[in-house]
Design an enzyme around this catalytic site. Structure first.
Site, PDB file in Angstrom:
ATOM      1  N   TYR A  45       0.796  -1.227   0.000  1.00  0.00           N
ATOM      2  CA  TYR A  45       0.000   0.000   0.000  1.00  0.00           C
ATOM      3  C   TYR A  45       0.830   1.280   0.000  1.00  0.00           C
ATOM      4  CZ  TYR A  45      -3.797  -3.211   0.891  1.00  0.00           C
ATOM      5  OH  TYR A  45      -4.689  -4.232   0.779  1.00  0.00           O
ATOM      6  N   PRO A  66     -11.364   0.260  -3.277  1.00  0.00           N
ATOM      7  CA  PRO A  66     -12.646  -0.244  -3.773  1.00  0.00           C
ATOM      8  C   PRO A  66     -13.786   0.738  -3.519  1.00  0.00           C
ATOM      9  CG  PRO A  66     -11.597  -1.788  -2.233  1.00  0.00           C
ATOM     10  CD  PRO A  66     -10.907  -0.469  -2.098  1.00  0.00           C
ATOM     11  N   HIS A  71      -7.719   1.520   0.977  1.00  0.00           N
ATOM     12  CA  HIS A  71      -7.558   0.141   1.412  1.00  0.00           C
ATOM     13  C   HIS A  71      -6.483  -0.105   2.467  1.00  0.00           C
ATOM     14  CE1 HIS A  71      -8.081  -4.058   1.112  1.00  0.00           C
ATOM     15  NE2 HIS A  71      -8.416  -4.123  -0.142  1.00  0.00           N
ATOM     16  N   SER A 131     -12.606 -11.375  -4.805  1.00  0.00           N
ATOM     17  CA  SER A 131     -12.781 -11.262  -3.359  1.00  0.00           C
ATOM     18  C   SER A 131     -14.234 -11.472  -3.018  1.00  0.00           C
ATOM     19  CB  SER A 131     -12.434  -9.840  -2.939  1.00  0.00           C
ATOM     20  OG  SER A 131     -11.361  -9.830  -2.118  1.00  0.00           O
TER      21      SER A 131
HETATM   22  N1  COA Z   1     -22.098 -28.276   2.429  1.00  0.00           N
HETATM   23  C1  COA Z   1     -23.013 -27.455   2.970  1.00  0.00           C
HETATM   24  N2  COA Z   1     -22.697 -26.206   3.448  1.00  0.00           N
HETATM   25  C2  COA Z   1     -21.418 -25.807   3.341  1.00  0.00           C
HETATM   26  C3  COA Z   1     -20.427 -26.620   2.761  1.00  0.00           C
HETATM   27  C4  COA Z   1     -20.812 -27.913   2.301  1.00  0.00           C
HETATM   28  N3  COA Z   1     -19.932 -28.751   1.759  1.00  0.00           N
HETATM   29  N4  COA Z   1     -19.260 -25.964   2.807  1.00  0.00           N
HETATM   30  C5  COA Z   1     -19.498 -24.756   3.374  1.00  0.00           C
HETATM   31  N5  COA Z   1     -20.812 -24.688   3.714  1.00  0.00           N
HETATM   32  C6  COA Z   1     -21.483 -23.575   4.398  1.00  0.00           C
HETATM   33  C7  COA Z   1     -20.636 -23.039   5.546  1.00  0.00           C
HETATM   34  O1  COA Z   1     -20.873 -23.772   6.707  1.00  0.00           O
HETATM   35  C8  COA Z   1     -21.133 -21.619   5.633  1.00  0.00           C
HETATM   36  O2  COA Z   1     -22.361 -21.631   6.337  1.00  0.00           O
HETATM   37  P1  COA Z   1     -22.986 -20.315   7.021  1.00  0.00           P
HETATM   38  O3  COA Z   1     -23.495 -19.459   5.913  1.00  0.00           O
HETATM   39  O4  COA Z   1     -24.057 -20.863   7.858  1.00  0.00           O
HETATM   40  O5  COA Z   1     -21.868 -19.686   7.783  1.00  0.00           O
HETATM   41  C9  COA Z   1     -21.413 -21.248   4.209  1.00  0.00           C
HETATM   42  O6  COA Z   1     -21.609 -22.472   3.507  1.00  0.00           O
HETATM   43  C10 COA Z   1     -20.327 -20.466   3.522  1.00  0.00           C
HETATM   44  O7  COA Z   1     -19.117 -21.201   3.531  1.00  0.00           O
HETATM   45  P2  COA Z   1     -18.065 -21.150   2.325  1.00  0.00           P
HETATM   46  O8  COA Z   1     -18.743 -20.627   1.119  1.00  0.00           O
HETATM   47  O9  COA Z   1     -17.381 -22.453   2.215  1.00  0.00           O
HETATM   48  O10 COA Z   1     -16.949 -20.155   2.782  1.00  0.00           O
HETATM   49  P3  COA Z   1     -16.956 -18.795   3.557  1.00  0.00           P
HETATM   50  O11 COA Z   1     -18.216 -18.045   3.457  1.00  0.00           O
HETATM   51  O12 COA Z   1     -16.450 -19.119   4.890  1.00  0.00           O
HETATM   52  O13 COA Z   1     -15.879 -17.937   2.743  1.00  0.00           O
HETATM   53  C11 COA Z   1     -13.664 -17.147   2.457  1.00  0.00           C
HETATM   54  C12 COA Z   1     -14.589 -18.374   2.504  1.00  0.00           C
HETATM   55  C13 COA Z   1     -12.268 -17.583   2.065  1.00  0.00           C
HETATM   56  C14 COA Z   1     -14.170 -16.142   1.429  1.00  0.00           C
HETATM   57  C15 COA Z   1     -13.679 -16.485   3.866  1.00  0.00           C
HETATM   58  O14 COA Z   1     -13.231 -17.391   4.830  1.00  0.00           O
HETATM   59  C16 COA Z   1     -12.801 -15.265   3.949  1.00  0.00           C
HETATM   60  O15 COA Z   1     -11.609 -15.325   4.188  1.00  0.00           O
HETATM   61  N6  COA Z   1     -13.398 -14.074   3.768  1.00  0.00           N
HETATM   62  C17 COA Z   1     -12.712 -12.819   3.793  1.00  0.00           C
HETATM   63  C18 COA Z   1     -12.236 -12.482   2.394  1.00  0.00           C
HETATM   64  C19 COA Z   1     -11.685 -11.105   2.353  1.00  0.00           C
HETATM   65  O16 COA Z   1     -10.685 -10.819   2.964  1.00  0.00           O
HETATM   66  N7  COA Z   1     -12.376 -10.228   1.632  1.00  0.00           N
HETATM   67  C20 COA Z   1     -12.102  -8.842   1.612  1.00  0.00           C
HETATM   68  C21 COA Z   1     -10.984  -8.482   0.750  1.00  0.00           C
HETATM   69  S1  COA Z   1     -10.901  -6.717   0.598  1.00  0.00           S
END
Ligand code: COA
Length: 640
Positions: free
Chosen positions: A124, A137, A357, A568
């Protein structure tokens, strides 16, 4: 000269930093000063009040093994074998890899997060391209329809009250600690959202952190100081804030002749020079300091024809206004892009924010967004009012002919950038997370594989693909890269496109690809990805005067790190979405908000590049999502 670019950036990716030349790996003077200067800027390191674990340094062999696997789709047989030899050499006992690894492990004992300071500075503050498009963003809130200016100002006033309510929750440590499974996440980013401002400096900017009870309001490119607390120490009511905003609007009936705000959209060194020139004048210095110390910026934007725009283009129009203000003749100069949070309330109903950011990731900002939308939709009324509100004050600037010329250049440069950025933002309404979960698949991994499939069906070549994973389970943690392009994702895309492939083969390929992505995600969330470790090894080499190892100029590295798809997940409950520009000239950005029954996508590409088209990418993405849905449904029905 061979120039290597470490191309990462959005959500913690570094874009285009020159590191060495091919002859003697001579360091650029810029990178030398950037990385060898160890005194910190005014950046706030996370304090470990939550007693979180430290970011680990992965084992060298593990990282190299993972790296080689992710590079495989980009290599032919000969290159594969060359890379294999190179990695063996790098990892040999007594080789350079081990030396660097030892140094990095040593660094990790001395810093509570070995990456935090490096990351802030390289990703950054030392990054010199404009923050506009290349780093900051936008976040589009659900549309509003304002029937009058009073309605616009009332909405703006409520946004400010909601934001300050949220700020007091942050200040009082009342935001519930987010959890990832059983692990609490580092909450320090929340403390850096309000009152933070990036200050342009030659070579590397600084961050300034302040606690204040006023905002900077920008209207018609004029800047104002607006106190939200009166002389009696009481907070203003909605009506009192509206009265202040009415005065601001009346005091700025036409666009400012010298719109200094547009300078914040410039290349950082150019802006640093203009900042120094502006600072020669005492009143300018006071005005700059006033903006720097405010809690946030409120941009009261001019109308932009939202309701005359075709419905399918409205989201992209809103995205443009939150990313770059749509150019110097629209709202591009009605900004102060250095401020971490700029709320945007447009006359005809575009609302949202732009965020700088460097201090925080998108997720805390998305949570703030939901809070604000909830506050406004529930018509939360604050009982508080002040018996002695303070009049808004205009922030004056005297502009020399030299700075005036720089403002003209900034307008030209911003307009060029605006013209080059193609946006296509849409809601995919056929299904969302619920359907994907019902198929026992991870929604995030599934959507990532849809993007892989879309890219491959369009370009018939693997697309290196960046997804950010939060590493906030560690103190000061920010992100790691999920390398979504894998042997399995390419196999999946190819199988889907093969006419002769059976439904069973396609389904198996889909499940394998989703599962491989999920496995990588789990590692990345725990800090065991490839990219941050490799970056750490490179930076420690630079700091200790070693040549940057050949690994970093090998096609395995350069191709797998040329992130043509930069993505993202930024999840909010409301019908909003985050948006940003692509990472590389021939790439796409895809920010997405998966909701229960739909997914909001914001895609972007550069018009200047002949290989990319946002419209074609959107169509490929929607077709891929439909294909995958039909395949899964067909499977479910055949089981019935
Ligand atoms: N069967 C049924 N449900 C499932 C599943 C499966 N096989 N795998 C996952 N799920 C469910 C999870 O339990 C979760 O349930 P919830 O909505 O009740 O919490 C949901 O589906 C979503 O899970 P999933 O899509 O696997 O991942 P996530 O939402 O945890 O996202 C990342 C993953 C990597 C995006 C997240 O952990 C992360 O790091 N986010 C931040 C990203 C970031 O930094 N963004 C900003 C950048 S500026």
């Amino acid at each position: 000269m061979t120039v290597c670019y470490v191309k990462l950036k959005h959500c913690n990716m570094i874009r285009g930093i020159k590191i060495w030349n091919s002859k003697g790996f001579t360091l650029e003077p810029y990178i030398t000063s950037l990385q060898l200067v160890s005194n910190y800027t005014s950046a706030k390191a996370a304090s470990n009040v939550q007693q979180l674990p430290r970011l680990p340094v992965p084992k060298l062999e593990d990282t190299l093994h993972k790296f080689f696997k992710t590079a495989q789709p980009f290599l032919n047989d000969e290159e594969y074998s060359n890379t294999s030899n190179l990695l063996e050499d790098f990892a040999s006992v007594g080789g350079i890899g081990h030396k660097l690894q030892n140094l990095l492990e040593d660094r990790a004992t001395k810093h509570q997060n070995w990456l935090e300071e490096w990351w802030l500075n390289t990703a950054y503050l030392g990054y010199r391209d404009p923050v506009v498009v290349f780093s900051s963003p936008g976040l589009v809130f659900p549309f509003r329809k304002f029937n009058s200016q009073t309605e616009q100002l009332q909405y703006a006033a409520k946004t400010l009250l909601a934001a300050f309510d949220y700020k007091s929750l942050i200040d009082n440590n009342e935001i519930p600690v987010e959890m990832m499974g059983k692990s609490p996440l580092d909450m320090s980013q929340y403390k850096k959202i309000f009152g933070t401002c990036r200050i342009p400096q030659p070579n590397r900017d600084k961050l300034s952190y302040n606690d204040s009870k006023y905002v900077t309001v920008i209207h018609n490119n004029h800047l104002f100081h607006l106190d939200l607390w009166g002389n009696d120490g009481k907070r203003l009511s909605v009506d009192q804030i509206v009265q202040g905003l009415i005065k601001i609007v009346a005091a700025s009936p036409s666009p400012a002749k010298d719109a200094v705000g547009i300078l914040t959209s410039e290349n950082r060194d150019t802006w640093a020079k203009a900042y120094q020139l502006l600072s020669k004048d005492a009143e300018n210095r006071r005005s700059l300091l006033d903006v720097e110390r405010s809690a946030a910026v409120l941009c009261l934007d001019a109308p932009c024809g939202l309701w005359r725009t075709k419905e399918e283009d409205q989201r992209s129009l809103a995205a443009a206004h939150t990313i770059h203000g749509a150019g110097s003749n629209a709202n591009g100069a009605n900004r102060w892009f250095d401020k971490t949070i700029q709320f945007i309330v447009g006359a005809d109903g575009i609302t949202g924010l732009t965020y700088e950011h460097s201090p925080a990731e998108g997720q805390p900002i998305a949570i703030l967004t939901d809070y604000i939308i909830n506050y406004i939709d529930k018509n939360t009324v604050s009982e508080e009012s002040s018996s002695s509100p303070i009049e808004p004050v205009q922030l004056k600037f005297t502009v020399t002919s030299e700075v005036s010329r720089m403002i003209d250049e900034a307008k030209y440069n911003l307009d060029k950038l605006v013209g080059d950025l193609e946006l296509n933002c849409f809601q995919f309404g056929q299904y969302g997370k619920n359907f994907i979960k019902s198929q026992k698949l991870s929604p995030d991994s599934y959507l990532q594989m849809a993007m892989q499939y879309a890219f491959y069906r369009l370009h018939k070549t693997p697309g290196a693909h960046y997804e950010s994973a939060a590493t906030r389970m560690y103190v000061g943690g920010r992100t790691e890269t999920i390398r979504s392009c894998s042997v399995e994702s390419i196999e999946f895309a190819k199988t889907m496109l093969q006419e002769k492939a059976t439904a069973k083969e396609k389904l198996n390929a889909l499940k394998k690809a989703v599962s491989a992505h999920k496995d990588y995600t789990v590692m990345a969330l725990q800090g065991f990805g490839v990219d941050r470790h490799l970056l750490g090894l490179k930076l420690i080499a630079v700091e200790n005067g070693f040549e940057v190892p050949k690994l970093y100029s090998d096609p395995a590295y350069t191709r797998s790190a040329h992130m043509r798809i930069s993505t993202s997940q930024v999840a909010c409950k409301c019908d909003g979405f985050m948006c940003y520009g692509p990472l590389v000239d021939n790439g796409y950005a895809t920010c997405y908000n998966p909701r229960n029954d739909d997914v909001n996508f914001a895609t972007a590409a550069f018009r200047a590049h002949p290989d990319t088209s946002c419209e074609a990418y959107r169509q490929a993405l929607e077709s891929s999502l439909r294909d995958m849905h039909d395949l899964l449904l067909q499977n479910t029905q055949s089981k019935l």
